[in-house]
Enzyme design. Structure first.
Site, PDB file in Angstrom:
ATOM      1  N   HIS A 163      -1.993  92.336  15.463  1.00 19.69           N
ATOM      2  CA  HIS A 163      -2.533  92.754  14.156  1.00 19.69           C
ATOM      3  C   HIS A 163      -3.067  94.178  14.298  1.00 19.69           C
ATOM      4  O   HIS A 163      -2.874  94.814  15.347  1.00 19.69           O
ATOM      5  CB  HIS A 163      -3.607  91.772  13.683  1.00 19.69           C
ATOM      6  N   HIS A 203      -4.839  95.302  17.576  1.00 19.27           N
ATOM      7  CA  HIS A 203      -3.967  95.653  18.711  1.00 19.27           C
ATOM      8  C   HIS A 203      -3.295  96.994  18.459  1.00 19.27           C
ATOM      9  O   HIS A 203      -3.121  97.810  19.368  1.00 19.27           O
ATOM     10  CB  HIS A 203      -2.913  94.568  18.935  1.00 19.27           C
ATOM     11  N   CYS A 225     -14.337  79.170  27.679  1.00 14.55           N
ATOM     12  CA  CYS A 225     -13.700  79.489  26.393  1.00 14.55           C
ATOM     13  C   CYS A 225     -12.214  79.703  26.630  1.00 14.55           C
ATOM     14  O   CYS A 225     -11.835  80.599  27.398  1.00 14.55           O
ATOM     15  CB  CYS A 225     -14.302  80.735  25.744  1.00 14.55           C
ATOM     16  N   CYS A 232     -10.894  83.160  25.399  1.00 15.55           N
ATOM     17  CA  CYS A 232     -11.196  84.268  26.332  1.00 15.55           C
ATOM     18  C   CYS A 232     -10.578  84.006  27.693  1.00 15.55           C
ATOM     19  O   CYS A 232     -10.479  84.914  28.511  1.00 15.55           O
ATOM     20  CB  CYS A 232     -12.692  84.434  26.551  1.00 15.55           C
ATOM     21  N   CYS A 273     -18.821  80.297  22.136  1.00 12.65           N
ATOM     22  CA  CYS A 273     -18.330  81.583  22.630  1.00 12.65           C
ATOM     23  C   CYS A 273     -18.867  82.706  21.724  1.00 12.65           C
ATOM     24  O   CYS A 273     -18.706  82.638  20.505  1.00 12.65           O
ATOM     25  CB  CYS A 273     -16.814  81.604  22.618  1.00 12.65           C
ATOM     26  N   HIS A 307     -15.641  84.406  20.012  1.00 14.34           N
ATOM     27  CA  HIS A 307     -14.800  83.635  19.084  1.00 14.34           C
ATOM     28  C   HIS A 307     -15.586  82.689  18.184  1.00 14.34           C
ATOM     29  O   HIS A 307     -15.007  82.055  17.304  1.00 14.34           O
ATOM     30  CB  HIS A 307     -13.732  82.860  19.861  1.00 14.34           C
ATOM     31  N   LYS A 344     -15.434  91.113  13.742  1.00 13.56           N
ATOM     32  CA  LYS A 344     -14.328  91.714  14.488  1.00 13.56           C
ATOM     33  C   LYS A 344     -13.016  91.107  13.982  1.00 13.56           C
ATOM     34  O   LYS A 344     -12.897  89.886  13.895  1.00 13.56           O
ATOM     35  CB  LYS A 344     -14.499  91.396  15.979  1.00 13.56           C
ATOM     36  N   LYS A 353      -7.673  86.712  15.101  1.00 16.95           N
ATOM     37  CA  LYS A 353      -7.034  85.519  14.554  1.00 16.95           C
ATOM     38  C   LYS A 353      -8.066  84.423  14.300  1.00 16.95           C
ATOM     39  O   LYS A 353      -8.054  83.786  13.259  1.00 16.95           O
ATOM     40  CB  LYS A 353      -5.964  85.035  15.516  1.00 16.95           C
TER      41      LYS A 353
END
Ligand code: ME8
Length: 513
Positions: free
Chosen positions: A18, A21, A126, A129, A147, A150, A300, A303
């Site tokens: 996305h 990246h 996690c 991660c 986490c 996430h 952030k 996904k």
């Protein structure tokens, strides 16, 4: 000849990339293109991190083998990078057999040196991660460990595993973080340093029982285990340039390596990576450039946060790869997180690319075609324009050398504005022979196109072809170098985006938001 080896993180291909990246990859690409423009030898590598539980689980869910899954996703990533005009020299995959051999051999060497040993481990894990979190690192939601990245519950894991003796490298890490400028900006080095000093370094698990994580490189001397995905992944940076397979290539590139990463993986790319390298008797990287996050609706972009902005949204909206790249690079920030909104991106695109650059090029091109049939011969360049070109180009080079891409774009923007003001002042359309004014403007456009070329390579090369000038290295640029411009066309480079069109369609924000 000076050499630069630039890397991006290798991404988990559990989903398509996305704009987060793209943020890293476009930045690395801009640095690669700028260095090629400066006539340096560049090796630019990106790729995918294909092993581990995360990938194993997605493949299971899709009902395909992990290998088939990552093969398909490698194609998907390549397509996205092509859509963004990413000029990587090599796309590395951790399932490549030479890479697997390097990982396996490195693991064995560290075991033989006594730096890897077997013991029991228990902790909160996690999967997204692919790491354990110790108390103090995780957050608590309704009394349960979550986490912090996430925002998902952690899983409790207990297992016999192989450890890497990270604790042995504390002094080395402290020394590197406090005495060198490897990590940029320095604030990130200080952040890691204070954590290392406060908590010390604990040994880390570098293997997983095969029955739980089968999708990984086997531990060479113990088939019941696979190698931890981060141990595997970090080694891509050395396997990709010939570590253990091509010594001379490795020796040429490694001393010039620049890693670009997001701040989420700072710990792995400093503490863990520097220690692993030291354990393998390899010097630390030259630079680790760390950037902050792209944020959407306060979180952030990612996904798991459900706020992904797809790359295709940017490419479609901003007239292809150039527009998407420009918008991302203008937002780019090393220190501060950046909130992305369509309004902000629209205004950057419209005012900087469509108006300042695109419109200037079109106006000057059309004037040259009308007034002098496209042929503009060398004249004395207007003094003010000459000074602006020289000083802004110098500043641009300084910024780019310091990898301050967004600042470098502001220098280009400044030059664009000066040139636009100059057209309005001298009114070439009212003059019988505006060759002097046009030549001055074209020299400015040439400088501007060169400055923008690492970010908008397509537009710069279209103008260079249609106006008849080469995209020379900024180091070789001299005002008055071009004997004659021969303009054959004055294309519209960037069509304006209709702000509010999204709203008219009932959609105020990009898909996924
Ligand atoms: O961590 N803002 O892969 P990954 C800015 N496989 N950058 C972002 C971003 C955002 N919202 N979201 C992602 C991994 N990124 C490992 C790396 S390297 C040996 C192994 C970018 O797919 C940023 O560069 O989770 C971040 O560090 C990276 O994607 C994480 O990619």
């Amino acid at each position: 000849m000076s050499v630069i080896y630039i890397t991006t993180p290798i991404y988990y291909p559990n989903a398509p990339p996305h704009i987060g990246h793209a943020y890293t990859t476009v930045f690395a690409d801009v640095i690669a293109r700028y260095n090629r423009l400066m006539k340096r030898k560049v090796f630019f590598m990106t790729g995918n991190d294909e092993h581990g539980l995360k990938i194993q689980r997605v493949a299971e869910k899709e009902g395909v083998s992990p290998k088939d899954f990552v093969d398909k996703m490698a194609g998907v990533y390549r397509q996205y990078w092509q859509a963004l005009n990413i000029s990587y020299d090599y796309f590395i995959r951790t399932t490549d057999s030479y890479h697997e051999k390097v990982v396996s051999e490195s693991f064995k060497r560290l075991y033989e040196k006594g730096l890897i040993y077997k013991a029991k481990y228990a902790g909160w894990y996690c999967v997204d991660c692919e790491r354990y979190y110790s108390p103090g690192e995780y957050i608590e939601v309704e009394g349960k460990p979550y986490c912090p990245i996430h925002n998902k519950p952690l899983e409790w894991l207990e297992e016999e595993t192989y450890y890497f003796k990270l604790s042995e490298f504390k002094d080395y890490i402290v020394k590197l973080l406090s005495e060198t400028k490897i990590v940029h900006p320095e604030s990130y080095a200080r952040e890691v340093l204070s954590r290392v000093q406060a908590e010390g370094l604990k040994d880390v698990s570098v293997a997983r029982p095969r029955e739980r994580v089968s999708w990984g490189i086997p531990v060479p001397f113990d088939p019941n285990y696979t190698i931890y995905v981060w141990f595997d992944a970090l080694l891509n940076y050395v396997s990709g340039i010939g570590y253990l397979t091509d010594e001379s290539r490795f020796n040429e590139y490694w001393p010039n390596v620049v890693h670009v990463i997001g701040k989420d993986i700072l710990w792995f790319h400093t503490v863990v990576w520097f220690s692993l390298l030291k354990a393998l008797d390899i010097p630390p990287p030259k630079r680790v450039i760390v950037h902050s996050f792209l944020i959407n609706r306060g979180l952030k972009i990612g996904k798991s946060a459900g706020n992904v902005i797809p790359i295709e949204f940017l490419v479609e909206r901003y007239n292809g790869s150039d527009g998407a790249r420009y918008v991302l690079m203008k937002l780019f920030n090393l220190d501060k997180d950046v909130e992305v909104t369509v309004e902000l991106m629209d205004s950057i695109y419209n005012s900087e690319l469509a108006d300042t650059y695109g419109n200037l090029v079109r106006r000057v091109g059309v004037l040259a075609l009308k007034k002098v049939r496209g042929k503009v011969y060398r004249r004395d360049v207007d003094k003010k324009i000459e000074e602006s070109i020289t000083s802004l180009l110098n500043k641009y080079v300084e910024d780019m050398e310091a990898m301050e891409v967004s600042k470098a774009l502001s220098e280009a923007q400044e030059l664009g504005k000066i040139l636009n003001t100059y057209v309005n002042e001298v009114k070439p359309w009212e003059r019988p022979d505006p060759s002097k004014e046009l030549y001055s403007l074209l020299e400015g456009i040439r400088a501007l196109s060169i400055m923008l070329s690492p970010v908008t390579p397509r537009a710069s090369s279209i103008i260079s072809e249609n106006f008849g000038f080469p995209l020379t290295s900024p180091a070789e640029f001299r005002v008055g170098q071009i004997e004659r411009y021969n303009i054959v066309d004055a294309p519209v480079l960037f069509k304006k985006v209709q702000a509010g069109r999204e709203k008219a369609g009932g959609q105020e924000n990009p898909p996924g938001s």
